[in-house]
Write a protein that holds these residues in place. Structure first.
Motif, short mmCIF file in Angstrom:
data_model
loop_
_atom_site.label_atom_id
_atom_site.label_comp_id
_atom_site.label_asym_id
_atom_site.label_seq_id
_atom_site.Cartn_x
_atom_site.Cartn_y
_atom_site.Cartn_z
N MET A 1 0.82 -1.19 0.00
CA MET A 1 0.00 0.00 0.00
C MET A 1 0.86 1.25 0.00
SD MET A 1 -3.15 0.09 -0.37
CE MET A 1 -4.75 -0.21 0.26
N GLU A 2 2.16 1.06 0.33
CA GLU A 2 3.05 2.20 0.34
C GLU A 2 3.27 2.78 -1.05
OE1 GLU A 2 3.14 2.48 4.24
OE2 GLU A 2 4.22 3.80 2.89
N THR A 3 2.97 1.99 -2.10
CA THR A 3 3.14 2.50 -3.45
C THR A 3 2.11 3.57 -3.77
OG1 THR A 3 1.73 0.73 -4.28
CG2 THR A 3 4.10 0.35 -4.30
N ARG A 4 1.04 3.61 -3.03
CA ARG A 4 0.05 4.65 -3.24
C ARG A 4 0.65 5.97 -2.79
NH1 ARG A 4 -4.06 7.07 -0.67
NH2 ARG A 4 -6.08 7.25 -1.69
N LYS A 5 0.58 6.97 -3.63
CA LYS A 5 1.32 8.20 -3.40
C LYS A 5 0.92 8.94 -2.13
CE LYS A 5 2.63 9.12 -8.17
NZ LYS A 5 2.59 10.10 -9.29
N LYS A 6 -0.36 8.87 -1.77
CA LYS A 6 -0.77 9.71 -0.64
C LYS A 6 -1.94 9.10 0.12
CE LYS A 6 -1.75 14.50 0.51
NZ LYS A 6 -1.98 15.84 -0.02
N TRP A 7 -1.66 8.64 1.35
CA TRP A 7 -2.77 8.15 2.18
C TRP A 7 -3.40 9.30 2.93
CZ3 TRP A 7 -5.24 4.05 1.42
CH2 TRP A 7 -4.62 2.89 0.99
N GLY A 8 -2.61 10.28 3.26
CA GLY A 8 -3.12 11.37 4.10
C GLY A 8 -3.79 12.46 3.32
N GLY A 9 -3.81 13.65 3.89
CA GLY A 9 -4.46 14.79 3.24
C GLY A 9 -4.94 15.75 4.30
N SER A 10 -5.17 16.98 3.92
CA SER A 10 -5.60 17.98 4.87
C SER A 10 -7.12 18.00 4.97
CB SER A 10 -5.10 19.36 4.46
OG SER A 10 -5.59 20.33 5.34
N PHE A 11 -7.63 17.34 5.99
CA PHE A 11 -9.07 17.32 6.22
C PHE A 11 -9.57 18.74 6.48
CE2 PHE A 11 -12.43 16.31 9.61
CZ PHE A 11 -13.44 16.36 8.67
N LEU A 12 -8.79 19.52 7.24
CA LEU A 12 -9.23 20.87 7.57
C LEU A 12 -9.34 21.74 6.33
CD1 LEU A 12 -7.10 21.41 10.79
CD2 LEU A 12 -9.53 20.89 10.63
N VAL A 133 1.72 -8.29 -3.77
CA VAL A 133 1.18 -8.20 -5.14
C VAL A 133 -0.24 -7.65 -5.11
CG1 VAL A 133 0.39 -9.53 -7.14
CG2 VAL A 133 2.63 -10.00 -6.13
N ILE A 134 -1.06 -8.16 -4.21
CA ILE A 134 -2.46 -7.72 -4.11
C ILE A 134 -2.53 -6.23 -3.74
CG2 ILE A 134 -4.61 -7.96 -2.82
CD1 ILE A 134 -3.95 -10.96 -2.56
N MET A 135 -1.76 -5.86 -2.73
CA MET A 135 -1.81 -4.48 -2.26
C MET A 135 -1.22 -3.49 -3.27
SD MET A 135 -3.47 -4.67 0.48
CE MET A 135 -3.28 -3.01 1.08
N SER A 136 -0.32 -3.99 -4.12
CA SER A 136 0.29 -3.09 -5.12
C SER A 136 -0.73 -2.58 -6.12
CB SER A 136 1.41 -3.84 -5.86
OG SER A 136 0.89 -4.85 -6.71
N GLN A 137 -1.88 -3.22 -6.19
CA GLN A 137 -2.93 -2.75 -7.10
C GLN A 137 -3.43 -1.37 -6.72
OE1 GLN A 137 -3.91 -4.52 -9.99
NE2 GLN A 137 -2.00 -5.48 -9.32
N TYR A 171 -10.73 -0.97 -4.57
CA TYR A 171 -10.50 -1.33 -3.18
C TYR A 171 -11.34 -2.54 -2.76
CZ TYR A 171 -8.01 3.12 -2.64
OH TYR A 171 -7.12 4.16 -2.75
N LYS A 172 -12.53 -2.64 -3.32
CA LYS A 172 -13.36 -3.82 -3.02
C LYS A 172 -12.69 -5.09 -3.53
CE LYS A 172 -17.91 -1.52 -3.18
NZ LYS A 172 -19.19 -1.45 -3.92
N ARG A 173 -12.11 -5.01 -4.73
CA ARG A 173 -11.43 -6.18 -5.29
C ARG A 173 -10.19 -6.55 -4.48
NH1 ARG A 173 -12.68 -3.41 -10.12
NH2 ARG A 173 -10.52 -2.69 -10.38
N ILE A 174 -9.48 -5.53 -4.01
CA ILE A 174 -8.31 -5.78 -3.17
C ILE A 174 -8.74 -6.47 -1.88
CG2 ILE A 174 -6.53 -4.67 -1.77
CD1 ILE A 174 -6.27 -2.56 -3.97
N ALA A 175 -9.78 -5.95 -1.25
CA ALA A 175 -10.27 -6.54 0.01
C ALA A 175 -10.74 -7.98 -0.22
CB ALA A 175 -11.41 -5.70 0.57
N ALA A 176 -11.42 -8.22 -1.34
CA ALA A 176 -11.91 -9.57 -1.64
C ALA A 176 -10.75 -10.54 -1.86
CB ALA A 176 -12.80 -9.54 -2.88
N VAL A 195 -7.90 -6.70 6.07
CA VAL A 195 -9.03 -6.91 5.15
C VAL A 195 -10.16 -5.94 5.47
CG1 VAL A 195 -10.78 -8.54 4.34
CG2 VAL A 195 -8.47 -9.35 4.85
N LYS A 196 -10.49 -5.85 6.74
CA LYS A 196 -11.59 -4.98 7.14
C LYS A 196 -11.29 -3.51 6.88
CE LYS A 196 -13.52 -6.19 11.14
NZ LYS A 196 -13.60 -6.68 12.54
#
Length: 250
Positions: A1-12, A133-137, A171-176, A195-196
């Motif tokens: 999941m670290e390959t995803r560029k940005k998990w965070g963000g400015s909610f405010l 491999v799954i999370m890299s999607q 994300y649904k496919r990844i979780a499945a 998974v959850k």
């Protein structure tokens, strides 16, 4: 999941944009009929990593939109009376508004250890490689979801956002895939949370994809998404620690 560029963000910052751009949302707040908050479930949000117990008892006769509109107006008036105010002070005020007015719906899939494909003979090495491999999607997501949502909201799009729906489906496919893969028994609890958490993220993105124009709901959707992100991050970190610990024992 670290390959995803940005998990965070400015909610405010997003709250500020959703509420204040063009004054349209403020106008919306003042012109909506009263509606009671619905009962969303039972439980306690508590630790974001344990968001699987999330739900709220939200029974109120208050007009939420009117209440938020009034508080927003009064709080900005208070800030303005001081002459000038910083972005930090503004964000602190908005954070307090969010805390008092936004409720988080239950978004985590109801699954348990018995639903996993856990095995005493599962190879740790194979598990780690397949999990990666799954999370890299997730790297297929090229634009931060809240940025997409903000664009949709500010454009007044109340007919759904296909890009966000596609992300939710991913994300649904990844979780499945995580649900059906073989898991070493000793990693089952941590894997279940992973998974959850991805399932919760999928639902949070889907909620944003299906936004219908209510600014209160926009705030709720972004808040829910941010909590789901934290849940994913924490579950992945916990799983990583468990993997390293198990590797040292084998």
């Amino acid at each position: 999941m670290e390959t995803r560029k940005k998990w965070g963000g400015s909610f405010l910052a997003v709250i500020f944009a959703l509420l204040m751009i063009g004054g349209a949302s403020f106008y919306y707040f003042q012109n909506q009929p009263a509606k009671d908050a619905s009962r969303l479930g039972e439980g306690n949000l508590g630790d974001w990593q344990k968001v699987s117990s999330t739900a709220l008892n939200a029974s109120s006769n208050l007009n939420t939109s009117e209440s938020l509109s009034t508080d927003l107006y009064n709080n900005y008036l208070d800030l303005a009376q001081s002459g000038t105010f910083t972005a930090l002070e503004r964000d602190a005020m908005l954070a307090d508004l969010a805390k008092r007015h936004i409720t988080t719906p239950a978004i985590v899939p109801i699954i348990n250890l018995a639903d996993l494909n856990a095995s005493n003979t599962a190879s740790l090495d194979v598990y780690v490689k397949l999990f990666a491999v799954i999370m890299s999607q997730a790297s297929l997501v090229k634009k931060y979801e809240v940025a997409v949502f903000t664009e949709s909201v500010t454009a007044g799009n109340i007919h759904g956002t296909p890009a966000l729906q596609e992300t939710a489906e991913l994300y649904k496919r990844i979780a499945a895939s995580l649900l059906v893969m073989e898991v070493p028994v000793k990693l089952a609890p941590q894997h279940l949370e992973a998974v959850k958490s991805v399932g919760a993220l999928a639902k949070a993105v889907e909620n944003m994809a299906n936004w219908k124009g209510d600014p209160i709901q926009a705030l709720t959707d972004v808040d829910t998404f941010n909590k789901a992100q934290v849940y994913v991050t924490n579950s992945m970190d916990t799983l990583a620690v468990a993997i390293v610990t198990l590797q040292k024992k084998t």
